[in-house]
Enzyme design. Structure first.
Site, PDB file in Angstrom:
ATOM      1  N   ASP A 151       0.840  -1.199   0.000  1.00 28.45           N
ATOM      2  CA  ASP A 151       0.000   0.000   0.000  1.00 28.45           C
ATOM      3  C   ASP A 151       0.874   1.248   0.000  1.00 28.45           C
ATOM      4  O   ASP A 151       2.045   1.199   0.407  1.00 28.45           O
ATOM      5  CB  ASP A 151      -0.890   0.028   1.260  1.00 28.45           C
ATOM      6  CG  ASP A 151      -1.862  -1.137   1.296  1.00 28.45           C
ATOM      7  OD1 ASP A 151      -2.161  -1.689   0.230  1.00 28.45           O
ATOM      8  OD2 ASP A 151      -2.304  -1.482   2.412  1.00 28.45           O
TER       9      ASP A 151
HETATM   10  N1  URA Z   1      -1.238  -5.848   4.046  1.00 28.71           N
HETATM   11  C1  URA Z   1      -1.721  -4.582   4.000  1.00 28.71           C
HETATM   12  O1  URA Z   1      -2.743  -4.292   4.595  1.00 28.71           O
HETATM   13  N2  URA Z   1      -1.029  -3.679   3.292  1.00 28.71           N
HETATM   14  C2  URA Z   1       0.128  -3.943   2.646  1.00 28.71           C
HETATM   15  O2  URA Z   1       0.708  -3.049   2.038  1.00 28.71           O
HETATM   16  C3  URA Z   1       0.612  -5.253   2.714  1.00 28.71           C
HETATM   17  C4  URA Z   1      -0.078  -6.198   3.409  1.00 28.71           C
END
Ligand code: URA
Length: 239
Positions: free
Chosen positions: A107
């Protein structure tokens, strides 16, 4: 094997040499192809077949590049520019190759290990559920980690939207009741955040620290890249 201009070959294969530098080297008679001086940087060569040397050193052909990035917050794991900068913006010119992309997504607000490559086949395998590559994340939460989370993770959590997670592992961090490590063998959208939301908790910080046996280099500062060897990346699949 690929046909390309000699200046492109040199700048693509040698760290720290730009296209302009490669042209200068040609002009200065420092570039040989199959033993003959090549002055004209427009000359086409067959990468992988023709023997190229620069300043007396052979420049071996590496078709693919593998880059470890320590992703900071604020960058998206995409190749297309949108509102936010992509992780490609963090790749220095000497490591940049046409066609590189992030193998797997984090993310925008997640930090840590991202692998960038132009090797589609290896990336595909790494992301395929068939290979069960386990990723390790460091997580900080709004509320303390609870003992019962271990069993919930092991069983496979039901998260919002009706998705059922594969069994996952959680490990406590000594002396910090708000932090833990999570090990996942899959990567659903916002998965870790949704897993903790399902347990009425909230992720406040998330960082990926391992993909299989490949650990984020502890000396790699946030936003920096490091070139990896093919054999070290391939090892992820065989462990
Ligand atoms: N889980 C999440 O919520 N975000 C990420 O970036 C990776 C795993």
């Amino acid at each position: 094997m690929e046909i390309m201009r000699i200046d492109k070959y040199i700048s693509g294969q040698m760290n720290g040499i730009s296209r302009k530098d490669a042209k200068t080297l040609c002009r200065k008679n420092e570039v040989l192809v199959n033993g003959s001086v090549v002055k004209n940087s427009n000359k086409k060569i067959i990468a992988g077949k023709d023997i190229v040397s620069v300043c007396g050193e052979n420049v071996a052909y590496k078709k693919y590049i593998y880059i470890m990035l320590n992703k900071p917050k604020g960058f998206v794991c995409s190749t297309k520019d949108g509102k936010s900068p992509t992780v490609l913006k963090l790749v220095p010119p000497e490591l940049y190759r046409e066609g590189i992309f992030p193998a797997g997504r984090l993310d925008k607000d997640t930090e840590g290990l991202v692998l960038l490559t132009n090797d589609g086949e290896l990336a595909h395998k790494m992301l395929s559920p068939k290979y069960h590559v386990e990723k390790k994340y460091y997580v900080e939460l709004k509320f303390p980690v609870q003992e019962y989370y271990v069993a919930k993770f092991e069983k496979g959590l039901l998260i919002d939207g009706g998705d059922v997670c594969l069994p996952a592992r959680i490990e406590f961090v000594p002396e910090n009741q708000y932090a833990c490590y999570v090990y996942l063998k899959e990567g659903m959208y916002h998965q870790i955040k949704r897993m903790f939301n399902a347990l009425s908790n909230e992720v406040v910080f998330l960082k990926r620290i391992c993909i299989g046996s490949l650990a984020l280099d502890q000396n790699l500062a946030s936003g920096m890249c490091l070139e990896l060897l093919h054999k070290d990346v391939e090892k992820i699949l065989s462990d």
